[in-house]
Design a protein around this motif. Structure first.
Motif, mmCIF file in Angstrom:
data_model
loop_
_atom_site.group_PDB
_atom_site.id
_atom_site.type_symbol
_atom_site.label_atom_id
_atom_site.label_comp_id
_atom_site.label_asym_id
_atom_site.label_seq_id
_atom_site.Cartn_x
_atom_site.Cartn_y
_atom_site.Cartn_z
ATOM 1 N N VAL A 74 0.252 -6.060 -2.044
ATOM 2 C CA VAL A 74 0.389 -4.712 -2.362
ATOM 3 C C VAL A 74 1.716 -4.310 -2.301
ATOM 4 C CG1 VAL A 74 -0.338 -2.130 -2.092
ATOM 5 C CG2 VAL A 74 -2.011 -4.143 -1.501
ATOM 6 N N ARG B 268 4.514 -1.836 -1.505
ATOM 7 C CA ARG B 268 4.556 -0.394 -0.709
ATOM 8 C C ARG B 268 5.891 0.301 -1.320
ATOM 9 N NH1 ARG B 268 0.855 0.454 3.038
ATOM 10 N NH2 ARG B 268 1.084 2.286 1.768
ATOM 11 N N TYR C 284 -8.216 -3.869 1.852
ATOM 12 C CA TYR C 284 -7.484 -3.233 0.937
ATOM 13 C C TYR C 284 -8.471 -2.052 0.280
ATOM 14 C CZ TYR C 284 -5.803 -2.423 -3.724
ATOM 15 O OH TYR C 284 -5.294 -1.660 -5.052
ATOM 16 N N VAL D 241 -8.067 1.868 -0.370
ATOM 17 C CA VAL D 241 -8.054 2.601 -1.470
ATOM 18 C C VAL D 241 -8.906 3.636 -1.659
ATOM 19 C CG1 VAL D 241 -8.766 2.321 -3.996
ATOM 20 C CG2 VAL D 241 -7.239 0.483 -2.908
ATOM 21 N N THR E 73 0.668 -2.174 -7.191
ATOM 22 C CA THR E 73 1.362 -0.810 -6.317
ATOM 23 C C THR E 73 0.244 -0.289 -5.723
ATOM 24 O OG1 THR E 73 1.368 0.638 -8.021
ATOM 25 C CG2 THR E 73 3.024 -1.165 -8.039
ATOM 26 N N ASP E 74 0.836 0.939 -4.677
ATOM 27 C CA ASP E 74 0.115 1.810 -4.242
ATOM 28 C C ASP E 74 0.083 3.029 -4.772
ATOM 29 O OD1 ASP E 74 2.716 2.435 -3.591
ATOM 30 O OD2 ASP E 74 2.437 2.237 -1.299
ATOM 31 N N TYR F 199 -3.269 3.436 -2.271
ATOM 32 C CA TYR F 199 -3.537 3.072 -0.946
ATOM 33 C C TYR F 199 -2.681 3.295 0.101
ATOM 34 C CZ TYR F 199 -3.483 -1.165 2.305
ATOM 35 O OH TYR F 199 -3.323 -1.847 3.403
ATOM 36 N N ASN G 89 -2.466 2.255 4.327
ATOM 37 C CA ASN G 89 -2.915 1.238 5.394
ATOM 38 C C ASN G 89 -3.459 1.724 6.653
ATOM 39 O OD1 ASN G 89 -0.658 2.053 7.022
ATOM 40 N ND2 ASN G 89 0.428 0.166 6.296
#
Length: 347
Positions: free
Chosen positions: A68, A70, A84, A88, A132-133, A140, A142
């Motif tokens: 991913v 960031r 992951y 999401v 991508t996030d 996304y 973490n």
């Protein structure tokens, strides 16, 4: 928002940008200000205590990882697939939604990333990353970000999302044996859209369906006010002093505006939504003094699964299988294990 095909990704970038900018501005108007013009319609056809992170990984092959990018730090973070997905779902859907709605969201998220992994799709990401996030792919966050965002509610929120992801472990949505473009959005106008009414490409599983649960969403109705000058400038039109401000000459199957005629200049509902930065392409407007008051129904592009609609179905007792099969026509819920085997075999 989830996009797979290149032409869909390009459109998604444009639409994602429109959704980032707040679109609601409500101005009070006294009764003495009478509307001097409005959007007409002339259709040519009928239309707390610190806790340890809860592990989510339940994949039959823990070797499956997602790289991913960031965006904020310009770094790449490698995450096990199921972890992951927790990140999401945590970022894309309110945790206080019903469990079955969260499961439906987990299923769409897994479908998207599995499709991307097996096709080695790295469009729109820096070298070394797979996704991508951001809304260009899937938002996304973490575990550290979840802790910061949820604070004292971290433990129960984390557990709820992990359970939703685990309940759908290994499952994806397919059509004719292939992962679908599992698009989703916040709130419909009571219906969803056919894919070709928003982007190029007609997909048999992305058909317009009713979504009456959207009407209870806090994002169902919104209002925005622009000056007449800004309205004209953004759309490149001249309003004049007539009793109507453009005429709707076509609507989509999903009851949104397809085309508006401004004295010979025709703009699509999608173009107007983008140029005016509206929440939806189901809109109407009136002129009040030197302003144009625009009202919209729904929030998002309208293709695929409505998140608030999914939650409404869950409140009525529908399970996640019933939810996804309502919003994605003709799909099957299948195991992704054999597809993921091809991913790990190529490492």
């Amino acid at each position: 928002m989830i996009k797979i095909k290149p032409f869909v990704v390009v459109a998604a970038v444009l639409i994602a940008l429109t959704l980032i900018i707040p679109a609601v501005l409500v101005l009070p108007f006294s009764d003495e200000h009478r509307a001097s013009g409005k959007l007409g319609e002339a259709l040519t056809k009928t239309p707390a205590k610190e806790t340890k992170a809860v592990p989510a990984s339940t994949s039959s092959d823990p070797a499956v990882e997602v790289a991913v990018f960031r965006t904020a730090r310009s770094t790449i973070e490698s995450v096990q697939l199921e972890d992951y997905l927790v990140g999401v779902v945590a970022a894309e859907m309110p945790v206080d939604f019903k469990e079955e709605a969260l499961k439906a969201q987990a299923l769409t998220a897994r479908t998207y990333i599995v499709n991307r992994l097996i096709n080695k799709d790295t469009l729109g990401v820096p070298k070394g990353a797979q996704v991508t996030d951001t809304q260009i792919h899937q938002v996304y966050m973490n575990d550290d970000e979840q802790r910061k965002d949820w604070g004292a509610n971290y433990e129960w929120k984390k557990k709820k999302i992990v359970n939703a992801v685990r309940a759908t472990a290994g499952q994806i949505l397919t059509y004719d044996g292939k992962p679908i473009d599992a698009l989703f959005f916040s709130t419909g106008n009571g219906y969803t859209e056919n894919s070709e009414d928003v982007w190029e490409g007609k997909f048999p599983y992305l058909r317009s369906v009713s979504s009456p649960w959207d009407k209870k969403s806090p994002k169902y109705n919104s209002q925005k006010v622009l000056s007449v000058h800004e309205f004209e400038t953004r759309l490149g039109v001249h309003l004049g002093s007539g009793s109507t401000i453009g005429k709707i000459i076509d609507r989509t199957e999903g009851k949104r505006v397809a085309k508006v005629d401004f004295k010979g200049k025709v703009l699509t509902g999608i173009q107007i939504r983008e140029k005016l930065e509206l929440r939806s392409s189901d809109f109407a407007w009136k002129r009040k003094g030197d302003n144009i008051v625009i009202t919209t129904k729904g929030f998002g592009h309208g293709v695929g699964m409505s998140q608030y609609g999914a939650n409404g179905m869950a409140k009525e007792g529908k399970n996640y299988q019933e939810i996804v099969k309502h919003y994605y026509k003709g799909v099957k819920i299948t195991s992704a294990d054999h597809m993921l085997d091809t991913v790990t075999a190529k490492k």
